[in-house]
Design an enzyme around this catalytic site. Structure first.
Site, PDB file in Angstrom:
ATOM      1  N   ARG A  28      -2.191  -0.970   5.533  1.00  0.00           N
ATOM      2  CA  ARG A  28      -3.343  -1.626   4.913  1.00  0.00           C
ATOM      3  C   ARG A  28      -2.950  -2.986   4.342  1.00  0.00           C
ATOM      4  NH1 ARG A  28      -5.371   3.140   1.026  1.00  0.00           N
ATOM      5  NH2 ARG A  28      -3.176   3.726   1.207  1.00  0.00           N
ATOM      6  N   CYS A  76       0.872  -1.182   0.000  1.00  0.00           N
ATOM      7  CA  CYS A  76       0.000   0.000   0.000  1.00  0.00           C
ATOM      8  C   CYS A  76       0.900   1.220   0.000  1.00  0.00           C
ATOM      9  CB  CYS A  76      -0.965  -0.032   1.181  1.00  0.00           C
ATOM     10  SG  CYS A  76      -0.173  -0.193   2.794  1.00  0.00           S
TER      11      CYS A  76
END
Length: 450
Positions: free
Chosen positions: A409, A404
């Protein structure tokens, strides 16, 4: 003769009574009027396209945990999920949002919907909600009957034990030796950014110690620390390779970040509280505000890292991109970040993606992962994740490395992939921050040609 007539009359009465009872058994209904399906009836409906089987228990039961006295964990083979506790989540336009979720799972009014639970409450709650919104063909079932028959198929995620329910954590604290716990030292951590965390100070699980994410990463790239510094982090927090580590947060993303790093280092038993602190509060368990101090140890027990390939760096990311047939560099950012409309971060100037990276979904903005989470913050149904990945050629047989902006994430999604049982998986730690700040690397913007 009178004896024979008497016996015949008794036989007729017994047969009539049995038939009446059988008929009654086949037409049992709940107090609110929903038909109760028997195990034999449900067996005949598996695979029938006119029926949708729905697990209404908490997400952990669907994943594989044996909860509410059920003999086998997991869900009925082929069942989808719609947990009753989703009805309690504070959502804008709640009914519309929940009905959209139901529709996306194939739970639609024209189908026969069989809702099951194990506590006699969840299925009826969901049935009431659906009935209120125009559904008519609704049935309920007690899954304990299915679980008791070993010949009937149930499914669990291969590594479901990596995501634990709040009840498991409570039993661990109370020294009740919960399912899959093999004894040994235990540490529970609340994970969030900042040395003096507002989330931790506002209240935390009894005995939990705070981990500041700055203890495992640093700017400006926000990559993980070096192996020797990570070992010092573990020792300072009292973590060894043999410690059972339970992690959670108000938002679990930071917890997953630390979980992935601990697994990379070689901690054998890393768990994350599914749904985070909200799952604990939902159960009504004790919350404390007193700060708990770290308890350092002298030795980690193994040479760091044990699982070196779990987190990869720039050279490996390049190699993954060059292996177009057998590997995918999977972008876990929002669509607008992927196509280069925004970098997603105020400290990252570059826009776009590594050339050849495929979109693995995320959420509508850099601060959420709604494509991978249920409305209560728990892990989304694995079949749904695998389905939208397949559209982008992201399949379990390939070597998948997730990235990410700075690794948070993507760490959460890597952890979910691990829970599912995917094997050739890793985190590209540097992510877009590193790639966009390294001269000469190929970058794409706009929608890809597929």
């Amino acid at each position: 003769m009178k004896k024979i007539i008497s016996l015949l009359l008794m036989l007729i009465f017994t047969v009539s009574l049995f038939s009446a009872c059988s008929k009654k058994e086949q037409n049992l209904t709940t107090s609110t009027g929903f038909k109760i399906v028997s195990t034999d009836e449900l067996k005949d409906k598996i695979g029938n396209s006119d029926y949708v089987i729905v697990d209404t228990r908490i997400n952990d039961a669907y994943n594989g945990w044996k909860l509410d006295g059920v003999k086998r964990g997991g869900h009925i083979q082929g069942a989808t999920d719609f947990a009753a506790n989703w009805l309690d989540v504070d959502l804008k336009d709640k009914d519309a949002k929940l009905l959209e979720i139901a529709k996306n799972k194939g739970i639609v009014p024209e189908k026969n919907i069989v809702l099951y639970d194990a506590n006699g409450k969840d299925a009826e709650r969901v049935a009431d909600f659906l009935k209120k919104n125009g559904y008519e063909k609704l049935f309920v079932y007690d899954v304990k009957g299915w679980a008791e028959d070993e010949t009937l198929p149930m499914e669990s995620y291969k590594n479901y034990t990596m995501l634990v329910p709040a009840t498991w954590v409570k039993d661990l604290i109370d020294e009740k030796n919960p399912e899959t716990f093999n004894g040994g030292p235990v540490k529970i951590f609340e994970v969030s950014w900042g040395e003096d965390s507002p989330d931790y100070n506002a209240g935390h699980i009894k005995g939990a110690v705070h981990i500041n994410t700055d203890e495992v990463e640093e700017g400006p790239m926000w990559n993980k620390l070096s192996d020797d510094r990570l070992e010092k982090f573990a020792l300072n927090n009292g973590i060894t390779a043999d410690t059972t580590v339970v992690l959670y947060g108000t938002d679990n993303m930071a917890a997953y970040r630390v979980a992935v790093i601990l697994k990379y280092m070689g901690v054998k038993d890393v768990r994350v509280l599914n749904g985070g602190f909200n799952a604990w509060k939902r159960e009504g368990y004790e919350i404390e505000t007193a700060k708990n101090a770290k308890s350092p140890v002298a030795e980690f027990g193994v040479k760091v890292p044990v699982n070196k390939g779990y987190i990869v760096d720039l050279p490996e990311a390049k190699a993954i991109l060059n292996d177009k047939e057998g590997s995918c560099l999977v972008d876990i950012r929002s669509w607008v970040e992927y196509i280069g409309e925004t970098s997603g971060y105020d400290y990252i100037k570059g826009k776009g993606r590594p050339a050849g990276a495929v979109w693995g979904h995320a959420g509508s903005d850099p601060n959420n992962l709604q494509d991978f989470r249920n409305v209560d913050g728990t892990m989304r149904n694995a079949n749904e994740i695998l389905a939208f990945w397949k559209e982008w050629g992201i399949t379990p047989d390939k070597n998948l490395s997730f990235f990410c902006g700075t690794g948070w994430r993507a760490a959460e999604v890597l952890y979910y992939a691990d829970v599912m049982g995917l094997q050739k998986i890793s985190l590209y730690d540097g992510g877009w921050n590193e790639w966009s700040n390294t001269k000469g690397l190929p970058i794409e913007v706009g929608e890809p040609k597929r």
